[in-house]
Design a protein around this motif. Structure first.
Motif, PDB file in Angstrom:
ATOM      1  N   ASP A  41      -1.392   3.737  -7.179  1.00 25.86           N
ATOM      2  CA  ASP A  41      -1.119   2.347  -6.813  1.00 25.86           C
ATOM      3  C   ASP A  41      -0.091   2.349  -5.682  1.00 25.86           C
ATOM      4  N   TYR A  42      -0.382   1.579  -4.657  1.00 28.49           N
ATOM      5  CA  TYR A  42       0.557   1.485  -3.547  1.00 28.49           C
ATOM      6  C   TYR A  42       0.465   0.110  -2.915  1.00 28.49           C
ATOM      7  N   VAL A  43       1.530  -0.217  -2.203  1.00 29.32           N
ATOM      8  CA  VAL A  43       1.620  -1.468  -1.460  1.00 29.32           C
ATOM      9  C   VAL A  43       1.723  -1.100   0.016  1.00 29.32           C
ATOM     10  N   ILE A  44       0.985  -1.791   0.841  1.00 24.02           N
ATOM     11  CA  ILE A  44       1.047  -1.531   2.270  1.00 24.02           C
ATOM     12  C   ILE A  44       2.264  -2.255   2.853  1.00 24.02           C
ATOM     13  N   LEU A  45       3.194  -1.493   3.379  1.00 19.79           N
ATOM     14  CA  LEU A  45       4.384  -2.065   4.011  1.00 19.79           C
ATOM     15  C   LEU A  45       4.093  -2.474   5.451  1.00 19.79           C
ATOM     16  N   ARG A  46       3.371  -1.636   6.143  1.00 21.69           N
ATOM     17  CA  ARG A  46       2.953  -1.919   7.526  1.00 21.69           C
ATOM     18  C   ARG A  46       1.475  -1.580   7.598  1.00 21.69           C
ATOM     19  N   ALA A  47       0.667  -2.625   7.731  1.00 25.93           N
ATOM     20  CA  ALA A  47      -0.777  -2.423   7.794  1.00 25.93           C
ATOM     21  C   ALA A  47      -1.110  -1.514   8.976  1.00 25.93           C
ATOM     22  N   PRO A  48      -2.196  -0.744   8.871  1.00 22.00           N
ATOM     23  CA  PRO A  48      -2.566   0.120   9.998  1.00 22.00           C
ATOM     24  C   PRO A  48      -2.706  -0.686  11.278  1.00 22.00           C
ATOM     25  N   GLU A  49      -2.000  -0.251  12.305  1.00 17.82           N
ATOM     26  CA  GLU A  49      -2.057  -0.943  13.583  1.00 17.82           C
ATOM     27  C   GLU A  49      -2.154   0.065  14.711  1.00 17.82           C
ATOM     28  N   VAL A  50      -2.919  -0.326  15.715  1.00 14.53           N
ATOM     29  CA  VAL A  50      -3.176   0.532  16.863  1.00 14.53           C
ATOM     30  C   VAL A  50      -2.186   0.195  17.963  1.00 14.53           C
ATOM     31  N   THR A  74      -2.396   5.294  15.879  1.00 13.63           N
ATOM     32  CA  THR A  74      -2.450   4.305  14.804  1.00 13.63           C
ATOM     33  C   THR A  74      -1.400   4.691  13.785  1.00 13.63           C
ATOM     34  N   ARG A  75      -0.658   3.695  13.306  1.00 16.90           N
ATOM     35  CA  ARG A  75       0.387   3.969  12.326  1.00 16.90           C
ATOM     36  C   ARG A  75       0.212   3.071  11.111  1.00 16.90           C
ATOM     37  N   CYS A  76       0.755   3.545   9.998  1.00 20.14           N
ATOM     38  CA  CYS A  76       0.685   2.796   8.748  1.00 20.14           C
ATOM     39  C   CYS A  76       1.841   3.251   7.863  1.00 20.14           C
ATOM     40  N   SER A  77       2.357   2.338   7.043  1.00 18.63           N
ATOM     41  CA  SER A  77       3.414   2.674   6.086  1.00 18.63           C
ATOM     42  C   SER A  77       3.042   2.086   4.736  1.00 18.63           C
ATOM     43  N   VAL A  78       3.259   2.868   3.677  1.00 16.74           N
ATOM     44  CA  VAL A  78       2.953   2.420   2.316  1.00 16.74           C
ATOM     45  C   VAL A  78       4.115   2.769   1.390  1.00 16.74           C
ATOM     46  N   ARG A  79       4.167   2.053   0.255  1.00 14.40           N
ATOM     47  CA  ARG A  79       5.138   2.374  -0.792  1.00 14.40           C
ATOM     48  C   ARG A  79       4.380   2.521  -2.095  1.00 14.40           C
ATOM     49  N   LEU A  80       4.573   3.646  -2.762  1.00 15.72           N
ATOM     50  CA  LEU A  80       3.947   3.873  -4.057  1.00 15.72           C
ATOM     51  C   LEU A  80       4.658   3.069  -5.127  1.00 15.72           C
ATOM     52  N   ALA A  81       4.025   2.941  -6.276  1.00 15.23           N
ATOM     53  CA  ALA A  81       4.642   2.244  -7.408  1.00 15.23           C
ATOM     54  C   ALA A  81       5.934   2.942  -7.832  1.00 15.23           C
ATOM     55  N   THR A  82       6.039   4.252  -7.562  1.00 14.92           N
ATOM     56  CA  THR A  82       7.243   5.008  -7.917  1.00 14.92           C
ATOM     57  C   THR A  82       8.392   4.747  -6.954  1.00 14.92           C
ATOM     58  N   ARG A  99      -3.900   5.310   7.092  1.00 17.59           N
ATOM     59  CA  ARG A  99      -3.541   4.865   5.742  1.00 17.59           C
ATOM     60  C   ARG A  99      -3.546   6.034   4.766  1.00 17.59           C
ATOM     61  N   GLN A 100      -4.584   6.881   4.837  1.00 18.89           N
ATOM     62  CA  GLN A 100      -4.647   8.035   3.936  1.00 18.89           C
ATOM     63  C   GLN A 100      -3.505   9.012   4.215  1.00 18.89           C
ATOM     64  N   ALA A 101      -3.172   9.204   5.462  1.00 14.90           N
ATOM     65  CA  ALA A 101      -2.054  10.080   5.799  1.00 14.90           C
ATOM     66  C   ALA A 101      -0.747   9.528   5.239  1.00 14.90           C
ATOM     67  N   ALA A 102      -0.574   8.220   5.285  1.00 15.19           N
ATOM     68  CA  ALA A 102       0.640   7.599   4.749  1.00 15.19           C
ATOM     69  C   ALA A 102       0.719   7.766   3.227  1.00 15.19           C
ATOM     70  N   VAL A 103      -0.395   7.588   2.544  1.00 18.22           N
ATOM     71  CA  VAL A 103      -0.404   7.742   1.080  1.00 18.22           C
ATOM     72  C   VAL A 103      -0.126   9.194   0.705  1.00 18.22           C
ATOM     73  N   VAL A 104      -0.732  10.145   1.410  1.00 21.32           N
ATOM     74  CA  VAL A 104      -0.478  11.556   1.121  1.00 21.32           C
ATOM     75  C   VAL A 104       0.985  11.893   1.400  1.00 21.32           C
ATOM     76  N   ASP A 105       1.551  11.366   2.483  1.00 20.88           N
ATOM     77  CA  ASP A 105       2.968  11.591   2.775  1.00 20.88           C
ATOM     78  C   ASP A 105       3.834  11.086   1.633  1.00 20.88           C
ATOM     79  N   ALA A 106       3.529   9.909   1.120  1.00 19.72           N
ATOM     80  CA  ALA A 106       4.303   9.360   0.003  1.00 19.72           C
ATOM     81  C   ALA A 106       4.144  10.232  -1.245  1.00 19.72           C
ATOM     82  N   LEU A 107       2.918  10.668  -1.534  1.00 17.54           N
ATOM     83  CA  LEU A 107       2.687  11.518  -2.708  1.00 17.54           C
ATOM     84  C   LEU A 107       3.421  12.848  -2.602  1.00 17.54           C
ATOM     85  N   MET A 108       3.572  13.355  -1.384  1.00 12.90           N
ATOM     86  CA  MET A 108       4.261  14.636  -1.191  1.00 12.90           C
ATOM     87  C   MET A 108       5.754  14.520  -1.483  1.00 12.90           C
ATOM     88  N   GLN A 109       6.256  13.319  -1.632  1.00 13.40           N
ATOM     89  CA  GLN A 109       7.666  13.108  -1.949  1.00 13.40           C
ATOM     90  C   GLN A 109       7.877  12.837  -3.433  1.00 13.40           C
TER      91      GLN A 109
END
Length: 154
Positions: A41-50, A74-82, A99-109
């Protein structure tokens, strides 16, 4: 002093996996993401934008920097439920990749980092290394060694 070096080391490790995520082919990341399993579960902080960034270069890698040109990213920022926040920056206009890169980055933390590393980041890193080796082998096949040629100075 040791806290600073530990923070620098963590920054370098994160920089490495973010580089892998940014350079990986979008289709390969998508395939590994689907194999990984359930998305968190994640919330998009910054929607993917070009947008665009200025690419800088240096003559001979040591000269004065100069503006080489612009590149689309293209950049995107997400926040996990954690609470972990992830960012994704990728070349081109692929919003899903960012978006997938942002989620994987968050999971790696998070505590899931070893599983994500093994399932997604390591295969991507190996694929990039194979592509680099293939490109280097192709370039090496065209190398000319002028010192082995006969000069005619008999």
């Amino acid at each position: 002093m040791q806290a600073v070096s530990e923070q620098t080391q963590q920054t370098q490790v994160r920089k490495a996996w973010m580089g892998v995520l940014a350079k990986a082919p979008a289709a390969r990341l998508c395939a590994l993401w689907e194999q990984y399993g359930e998305a968190p579960d994640y919330v998009i902080l910054r929607a993917p934008e070009v947008g665009g960034v200025m690419v800088r270069g240096r003559a001979g890698a040591v000269g004065a920097p100069f503006n080489l040109g612009e590149m689309t990213v293209t950049r995107c920022s997400v926040r996990l439920a954690t609470g972990a926040v992830g960012h994704g920056y990728v070349q081109g206009r692929d919003k899903t990749h960012a978006r997938q890169a942002a989620v994987v980055d968050a999971l790696m933390q998070t505590g899931a980092a070893p599983q994500v590393e093994a399932a997604i980041v390591t295969p991507l890193r190996e694929g990039l290394a194979e592509a680099h080796a293939a490109r280097a082998a192709k370039a090496a096949a065209t190398k000319v060694d002028f010192f082995t040629m006969v000069r005619g100075e008999d």
